[in-house]
Motif scaffolding. Structure first.
Motif, PDB file in Angstrom:
ATOM      1  N   MET A 129       2.002   2.151  -5.782  1.00 33.24           N
ATOM      2  CA  MET A 129       0.859   1.251  -5.718  1.00 33.24           C
ATOM      3  C   MET A 129      -0.336   1.774  -6.503  1.00 33.24           C
ATOM      4  O   MET A 129      -1.300   1.057  -6.740  1.00 33.24           O
ATOM      5  N   GLY A 130      -0.304   3.036  -6.903  1.00 33.69           N
ATOM      6  CA  GLY A 130      -1.424   3.605  -7.634  1.00 33.69           C
ATOM      7  C   GLY A 130      -1.538   5.092  -7.358  1.00 33.69           C
ATOM      8  O   GLY A 130      -0.690   5.688  -6.691  1.00 33.69           O
ATOM      9  N   ASP A 131      -2.597   5.682  -7.843  1.00 30.14           N
ATOM     10  CA  ASP A 131      -2.773   7.133  -7.739  1.00 30.14           C
ATOM     11  C   ASP A 131      -3.421   7.519  -6.418  1.00 30.14           C
ATOM     12  O   ASP A 131      -4.542   8.049  -6.365  1.00 30.14           O
ATOM     13  N   PHE A 132      -2.716   7.229  -5.340  1.00 33.55           N
ATOM     14  CA  PHE A 132      -3.160   7.629  -4.005  1.00 33.55           C
ATOM     15  C   PHE A 132      -1.929   7.696  -3.115  1.00 33.55           C
ATOM     16  O   PHE A 132      -0.851   7.257  -3.505  1.00 33.55           O
ATOM     17  N   VAL A 133      -2.079   8.273  -1.926  1.00 34.20           N
ATOM     18  CA  VAL A 133      -0.939   8.493  -1.040  1.00 34.20           C
ATOM     19  C   VAL A 133      -1.205   7.849   0.314  1.00 34.20           C
ATOM     20  O   VAL A 133      -2.311   7.963   0.865  1.00 34.20           O
ATOM     21  N   LEU A 134      -0.207   7.153   0.838  1.00 35.43           N
ATOM     22  CA  LEU A 134      -0.259   6.560   2.173  1.00 35.43           C
ATOM     23  C   LEU A 134       0.696   7.306   3.092  1.00 35.43           C
ATOM     24  O   LEU A 134       1.524   8.099   2.648  1.00 35.43           O
ATOM     25  N   THR A 135       0.586   7.030   4.386  1.00 33.45           N
ATOM     26  CA  THR A 135       1.452   7.696   5.354  1.00 33.45           C
ATOM     27  C   THR A 135       2.909   7.303   5.171  1.00 33.45           C
ATOM     28  O   THR A 135       3.814   8.102   5.388  1.00 33.45           O
ATOM     29  N   GLY A 136       3.139   6.056   4.792  1.00 36.79           N
ATOM     30  CA  GLY A 136       4.508   5.587   4.601  1.00 36.79           C
ATOM     31  C   GLY A 136       4.561   4.493   3.557  1.00 36.79           C
ATOM     32  O   GLY A 136       3.534   4.057   3.021  1.00 36.79           O
ATOM     33  N   GLY A 137       5.769   4.002   3.306  1.00 38.48           N
ATOM     34  CA  GLY A 137       5.957   2.990   2.277  1.00 38.48           C
ATOM     35  C   GLY A 137       5.910   1.564   2.773  1.00 38.48           C
ATOM     36  O   GLY A 137       6.163   0.633   1.997  1.00 38.48           O
ATOM     37  N   GLU A 138       5.554   1.366   4.054  1.00 36.75           N
ATOM     38  CA  GLU A 138       5.597   0.007   4.611  1.00 36.75           C
ATOM     39  C   GLU A 138       4.565  -0.915   3.963  1.00 36.75           C
ATOM     40  O   GLU A 138       4.875  -2.064   3.616  1.00 36.75           O
ATOM     41  N   ILE A 139       3.346  -0.448   3.812  1.00 36.82           N
ATOM     42  CA  ILE A 139       2.290  -1.280   3.213  1.00 36.82           C
ATOM     43  C   ILE A 139       2.613  -1.583   1.745  1.00 36.82           C
ATOM     44  O   ILE A 139       2.516  -2.746   1.314  1.00 36.82           O
ATOM     45  N   PRO A 140       3.009  -0.598   0.929  1.00 39.73           N
ATOM     46  CA  PRO A 140       3.440  -0.924  -0.434  1.00 39.73           C
ATOM     47  C   PRO A 140       4.595  -1.914  -0.478  1.00 39.73           C
ATOM     48  O   PRO A 140       4.625  -2.805  -1.330  1.00 39.73           O
ATOM     49  N   ALA A 141       5.552  -1.789   0.444  1.00 41.36           N
ATOM     50  CA  ALA A 141       6.684  -2.719   0.460  1.00 41.36           C
ATOM     51  C   ALA A 141       6.212  -4.140   0.748  1.00 41.36           C
ATOM     52  O   ALA A 141       6.682  -5.103   0.132  1.00 41.36           O
ATOM     53  N   MET A 142       5.261  -4.275   1.669  1.00 38.29           N
ATOM     54  CA  MET A 142       4.714  -5.605   1.968  1.00 38.29           C
ATOM     55  C   MET A 142       3.982  -6.166   0.759  1.00 38.29           C
ATOM     56  O   MET A 142       4.065  -7.371   0.467  1.00 38.29           O
ATOM     57  N   ALA A 143       3.272  -5.302   0.033  1.00 42.17           N
ATOM     58  CA  ALA A 143       2.546  -5.753  -1.157  1.00 42.17           C
ATOM     59  C   ALA A 143       3.511  -6.241  -2.226  1.00 42.17           C
ATOM     60  O   ALA A 143       3.293  -7.300  -2.842  1.00 42.17           O
TER      61      ALA A 143
END
Length: 209
Positions: A87-101
């Motif tokens: 999703m970009g140059d940052f890190v989230l706790t998991g891939g769920e939000i990127p998958a929804m996007a």
């Protein structure tokens, strides 16, 4: 069933194991076919509107793999994943939000999801520009009036205004994006005139600021 364990080599956190992921993936493939398997990862190529268009046009269905914790076993990636997307140059706790996007960006272009293609073709990033400003009722709010051209009923002038504002917004907010905009695609004198006016108005506004 255990789905994660400590990473080989040491370190904090836990890594999702290959086999539980593989069993889920294999069930989906057996049920729906292989499709395109995507792992949502900060190491992947950056997701854009163009990538969304590509995925919608080239594949009948997608399998989106969401990592968590410290990631997933590389062997599953090597065995099953077709590509990684970020999703970009940052890190989230998991891939769920990127998958929804990814799912939302791709699915909204599928015929029947939105009323017609204009619902997404007129928005930001579709043609390399940002979308023009939008207004709704009332005509005046907190002493701020809707631009008169939008109240004129002249659809041609409204269309030109929207295109001009799209140019101006992109040039001001995303000069990097506008630098990639291919002006050669403007084939008529009217289209070129709108762009010229946008540049002139933007220069005048900046001079007054």
């Amino acid at each position: 069933m255990q789905v994660d364990d400590y990473p080989y080599g040491g370190g904090r956190g836990a890594v999702m194991q290959a086999d539980p992921l593989y069993r889920c993936w294999a069930h989906i493939v057996e049920t729906h076919g292989p499709g395109r398997t995507i792992f949502l990862s900060p190491c992947g190529r950056t997701f854009t509107q163009e990538v969304a268009k590509e995925l919608k046009e080239r594949y009948n269905h997608l399998i989106l793999v969401c990592g968590h914790y410290e990631g997933i076993d590389q062997r599953f990636i090597d065995e099953c994943v077709d590509e990684e997307i970020s999703m970009g140059d940052f890190v989230l706790t998991g891939g769920e939000i990127p998958a929804m996007a990814v799912a939302d960006a791709v699915c909204r272009m599928v015929p029947g999801v939105l009323p017609d293609a204009e619902c997404f073709e007129e928005e930001s990033h579709w043609n390399g520009l940002l979308e023009y400003p939008q207004y709704s009722r009332p005509a005046v709010w907190h002493d701020r009036a809707v631009p008169e051209i939008l109240l004129s009923g002249d659809h041609g002038k409204v269309a030109d205004w929207r295109k001009k504002e799209s140019y101006k917004r992109t040039m001001r907010r995303r000069p990097d994006m506008f630098a990639r905009f291919d002006e050669a695609q403007l084939t008529t004198k009217a289209e070129k005139k709108v762009l010229r006016q946008a540049k002139e108005e933007l220069a005048a506004e900046d001079a007054e600021a």
